[in-house]
Design a protein around this motif. Structure first.
Motif: not given
Length: 216
Positions: A71, A89, A92, A177, A209, A212-213
């Motif tokens: 990450r 960052y 996440a 979250h 985010v 990235w997910t």
């Protein structure tokens, strides 16, 4: 320190039960017999899955460290302003550790990480800290963040993460979250040269985010 045997229910339960014991008794206060008893198997059965107690802790640590390193490297390389990448960052990373199926409260101990069997994990943690400080440093260099020692900010990040882990307790957070967002917001609010930018930065961070997910 290789792991022996196939993955399975017993192996996964051993990791969960060991993490709980490490959190309550500490690494040195926990034996492989204790772990086997908690799982409900004989000690030789445990050794069919792990070479020993250090191998169990190494796997628990790597469950956090290896994804975290991926990450922070993604954040360093992303095409977005430094504060957006830092916020994304942090969000996440905190969400990931709060969602782990293990009791992570007892995993990080400087004395334990000095053990030769855990040298690889100690090196990964040191690299993670260095890369996090570099990410903060990029924001300071760009003028988006206030002049500050990136290593000091990294220590503050670690402190907030550990508090979030303590607050989480032994079980995964049902929804990690909101607290992850709180940590990311707090760090950016404290370090931004212009804190009024935070709402817009959070919008861009959420998009990163999500990217990235959906594109691991």
């Amino acid at each position: 320190m290789a792991v022996r045997g196939p993955d399975g229910v017993t192996r996964r339960r051993a990791l969960v039960e060991a993490s709980r014991l490490f959190a309550v008794r500490g690494y040195h206060g926990t034996s492989t017999r204790d772990i086997a008893d908690a799982v409900g198997v004989r000690q030789p059965s445990l050794y069919r899955h792990f070479d020993g107690k250090a191998a169990i802790l190494a796997e628990l640590l790597d469950a956090d460290l290896l994804p975290a390193l991926a990450r922070v490297r993604s954040a360093l390389d992303a095409a977005a302003p430094p504060p957006v990448r830092l916020h994304a960052y942090l969000h996440a990373d905190v969400a990931a550790i709060l969602g782990l199926p293990y009791d992570v409260r007892g995993l990080y101990n400087d004395d334990v990480l000095d053990l030769p069997d855990l040298a690889a994990q100690a090196a990964r943690r040191a690299e993670l800290h260095a890369l996090t400080a570099r990410l903060v440093g990029q924001g300071v260099a760009s003028g988006d963040l206030r002049p500050a020692d990136p290593h000091f900010v990294r220590h503050a990040i670690t402190g907030l993460l550990l508090e979030a882990v303590r607050e989480r307790g032994p079980s995964p957070a049902p929804d990690p979250h909101p607290r992850a967002q709180d940590v990311a917001d707090f760090i950016l609010r404290a370090t931004l040269a212009d804190p009024t930018r935070l709402p817009d930065l959070k919008t861009a961070s959420t998009a990163l985010v999500t990217h990235w997910t959906t594109n691991p």
